[in-house]
Design a protein around this motif. Structure first.
Motif, PDB file in Angstrom:
ATOM      1  N   PRO A 213      64.305-127.751  47.010  1.00 42.44           N
ATOM      2  CA  PRO A 213      64.000-128.451  45.861  1.00 42.44           C
ATOM      3  C   PRO A 213      62.429-128.912  45.803  1.00 42.44           C
ATOM      4  O   PRO A 213      61.802-129.063  44.893  1.00 42.44           O
ATOM      5  N   ALA A 214      62.118-129.561  46.939  1.00 41.24           N
ATOM      6  CA  ALA A 214      60.790-129.940  47.148  1.00 41.24           C
ATOM      7  C   ALA A 214      59.626-128.935  46.912  1.00 41.24           C
ATOM      8  O   ALA A 214      58.486-129.144  46.613  1.00 41.24           O
ATOM      9  N   PHE A 215      60.099-127.486  46.605  1.00 39.08           N
ATOM     10  CA  PHE A 215      58.928-126.605  46.211  1.00 39.08           C
ATOM     11  C   PHE A 215      58.377-126.818  44.714  1.00 39.08           C
ATOM     12  O   PHE A 215      57.497-126.623  44.552  1.00 39.08           O
ATOM     13  N   TRP A 216      59.329-127.480  43.995  1.00 38.41           N
ATOM     14  CA  TRP A 216      58.746-127.781  42.849  1.00 38.41           C
ATOM     15  C   TRP A 216      57.746-129.031  42.515  1.00 38.41           C
ATOM     16  O   TRP A 216      57.106-129.162  41.575  1.00 38.41           O
ATOM     17  N   LEU A 217      57.533-129.689  43.772  1.00 39.75           N
ATOM     18  CA  LEU A 217      56.439-130.664  43.899  1.00 39.75           C
ATOM     19  C   LEU A 217      55.098-129.986  43.607  1.00 39.75           C
ATOM     20  O   LEU A 217      54.181-130.809  43.561  1.00 39.75           O
ATOM     21  N   ASN A 218      55.111-128.761  44.146  1.00 41.57           N
ATOM     22  CA  ASN A 218      53.686-127.929  43.936  1.00 41.57           C
ATOM     23  C   ASN A 218      53.305-127.671  42.590  1.00 41.57           C
ATOM     24  O   ASN A 218      52.199-127.498  42.377  1.00 41.57           O
ATOM     25  N   MET A 219      54.071-127.922  41.618  1.00 42.16           N
ATOM     26  CA  MET A 219      53.803-127.620  40.126  1.00 42.16           C
ATOM     27  C   MET A 219      52.721-128.366  39.468  1.00 42.16           C
ATOM     28  O   MET A 219      51.787-127.762  39.103  1.00 42.16           O
ATOM     29  N   PRO A 220      52.501-129.553  40.007  1.00 41.82           N
ATOM     30  CA  PRO A 220      51.499-130.434  39.307  1.00 41.82           C
ATOM     31  C   PRO A 220      50.163-130.097  39.672  1.00 41.82           C
ATOM     32  O   PRO A 220      48.994-130.042  39.120  1.00 41.82           O
ATOM     33  N   PHE A 221      50.082-129.536  41.120  1.00 42.63           N
ATOM     34  CA  PHE A 221      48.907-129.121  41.928  1.00 42.63           C
ATOM     35  C   PHE A 221      48.773-127.790  41.433  1.00 42.63           C
ATOM     36  O   PHE A 221      47.416-127.350  41.597  1.00 42.63           O
ATOM     37  N   LEU A 222      49.470-127.080  40.603  1.00 48.60           N
ATOM     38  CA  LEU A 222      48.963-125.644  40.127  1.00 48.60           C
ATOM     39  C   LEU A 222      48.395-126.139  38.801  1.00 48.60           C
ATOM     40  O   LEU A 222      47.549-125.238  38.065  1.00 48.60           O
TER      41      LEU A 222
ATOM     42  N   VAL B 131      51.524-120.612  45.889  1.00 47.29           N
ATOM     43  CA  VAL B 131      52.630-120.783  45.427  1.00 47.29           C
ATOM     44  C   VAL B 131      53.293-119.076  45.316  1.00 47.29           C
ATOM     45  O   VAL B 131      54.371-118.721  45.675  1.00 47.29           O
ATOM     46  N   ALA B 132      52.419-118.142  44.920  1.00 44.45           N
ATOM     47  CA  ALA B 132      52.784-116.775  45.085  1.00 44.45           C
ATOM     48  C   ALA B 132      53.422-116.214  46.323  1.00 44.45           C
ATOM     49  O   ALA B 132      54.348-115.639  46.475  1.00 44.45           O
ATOM     50  N   GLY B 133      52.400-116.708  47.295  1.00 50.58           N
ATOM     51  CA  GLY B 133      52.934-116.225  48.665  1.00 50.58           C
ATOM     52  C   GLY B 133      54.240-116.889  49.059  1.00 50.58           C
ATOM     53  O   GLY B 133      54.996-116.007  49.856  1.00 50.58           O
ATOM     54  N   ILE B 134      54.556-117.831  48.626  1.00 55.72           N
ATOM     55  CA  ILE B 134      56.051-118.500  48.891  1.00 55.72           C
ATOM     56  C   ILE B 134      57.040-117.669  48.290  1.00 55.72           C
ATOM     57  O   ILE B 134      57.812-117.388  48.759  1.00 55.72           O
ATOM     58  N   VAL B 135      56.752-117.500  47.082  1.00 57.16           N
ATOM     59  CA  VAL B 135      57.838-116.676  46.357  1.00 57.16           C
ATOM     60  C   VAL B 135      58.020-115.277  46.688  1.00 57.16           C
ATOM     61  O   VAL B 135      59.043-114.814  46.780  1.00 57.16           O
ATOM     62  N   VAL B 136      56.903-114.609  47.026  1.00 59.50           N
ATOM     63  CA  VAL B 136      57.028-113.137  47.334  1.00 59.50           C
ATOM     64  C   VAL B 136      56.945-112.952  48.637  1.00 59.50           C
ATOM     65  O   VAL B 136      57.202-111.668  49.219  1.00 59.50           O
TER      66      VAL B 136
END
Length: 373
Positions: A167-176, A153-158
């Protein structure tokens, strides 16, 4: 039907979902992908909740294992399609979902999730059903998935995809977030009962580190890992000393990959791994550090997953050629990275297989009281 078989078979329905979405244009809009993703997660949970309501699982982690097993198949299909082993399932997601899944790091991450995590989920479900202990496996899983997602997630953002979030990026939040809850849950659970007696604990406490050759080797390995962690962390921070610039040119140019995953990983190692490795040296030196029994397993899970993705990505053909490990130093770099992950794995194995040195009389009393109750 046994629970793990039910979880395994139902997870295969992910193939039907992917194939349908890949062939129905109306399902391929970015916002629709997010909506369907959330809906599918809810449906999977409801399926297992309703089918087990007559004999509900005592551990809510069962639903996590069932839910995430479904997504493991999606990750495995994603990795295999990017590598050309499959087709016809994920083209829509590659374009309108999460394009960064096509990076070499994400592909290796998806292989780990689709194989290693999938096996962990099935084993934990089976052990839940058989009422067998799985606390250590749970800690290893929590460390593995959390280490995975923090870097991802951090690598995606920076990284270079930071301005292309869909929008599908937010599907990663449960897995974090879920592995954070899982880690806290497992850390709080009582340890498995032991047959180790107080006399053995007291005897082990009296043995100096100098007379424990295996522990001495582990201390030396941890010190070497700390030095490697500090060195690569400074490389990732852009230290301009000749030794650091030479390393990134001649040994691991992948650390300069603009996707930012390797730099984020090195910084996580530096700011989190380095102090933890140092604390493990203290734990091997000082008797009665009961936290060693848990934290070594958790860290071993995190570092194993991270090193798998890091080594694999630095060799993967989708990584640009200039970021590959130079052929002249390939064996050196691979050996260093493999040893870097072997040390925490051996330490975790040592702590869990012969825990007497790390136990205390109070801990033994607590275990006895739980056994009586």
């Amino acid at each position: 039907m046994e629970q793990e078989k039910r979880v395994f078979l139902f997870s295969l329905t992910a193939l039907v979902v992917l194939y349908t979405m890949n062939n129905v244009p109306a399902f391929q809009e970015p916002l629709v992908i997010l909506e369907i993703g959330v809906a599918v997660l809810v449906i999977v949970f409801l399926y297992f909740y309703l089918t087990t309501r007559l004999n509900p699982p005592k551990d809510p982690l069962f639903y996590v294992c069932a839910e995430f097993s479904f997504t493991c198949i999606i990750d495995l299909v994603s990795a295999m399609e990017y590598d050309g082993y499959l087709s016809g399932f994920m083209e829509f997601y590659q374009k309108a979902g999460e394009p960064y899944l096509g990076t070499s790091y994400a592909i290796m991450m998806c292989y780990w999730d689709g194989i290693a995590h999938f096996i962990m989920y099935l084993v934990m479900v089976r052990r839940m059903a058989k009422k067998k202990p799985y606390r250590n496996l749970g800690l290893f899983w929590a460390g593995s998935l959390l280490g995975n997602m923090v870097v991802f997630v951090a690598g995606i953002v920076v990284g270079k995809y930071g301005l292309e979030l869909r929008p599908a990026f937010w599907l990663n939040m449960p897995f974090l977030l879920v592995p954070m809850w899982g880690a806290v849950s497992f850390f709080r659970r009582p340890r498995d009962p032991t047959t180790i007696g107080l006399s053995k604990i007291e005897r082990k406490h009296k043995v100096s580190l100098l007379w424990r050759p295996l522990d001495m080797l582990l201390v030396l390995g941890l010190c070497a890992a700390m030095a490697f962690t500090l060195f690569r962390g400074l490389v990732a921070l852009g230290c301009q000393q000749p030794a650091f610039t030479s390393y990134i040119t001649k040994y691991e140019p992948y650390l300069n990959d603009p996707v930012a995953y390797p730099k984020v990983m090195m910084l996580c190692y530096l700011f989190y791994g380095f102090p933890l490795l140092g604390s493990f040296v203290y734990g091997l030196w000082t008797p009665g550090c009961t936290w060693m029994l848990d934290w070594t397993v958790f860290v071993a899970g995190a570092m194993t997953q991270c090193q798998w993705a890091h080594i694999g990505a630095s060799l993967h053909p989708r990584t640009m050629a200039r970021y590959h490990i130079p052929s002249s130093s390939k064996m050196t770099v691979l050996l260093a990275n493999l040893l870097y992950v072997v040390v925490p794995l051996l330490l975790a194995k040592r702590c869990t297989s012969d825990p007497a040195f790390f136990m205390t009389a109070a801990m033994l009393k607590s275990n006895s009281e739980r056994k009586v109750n």
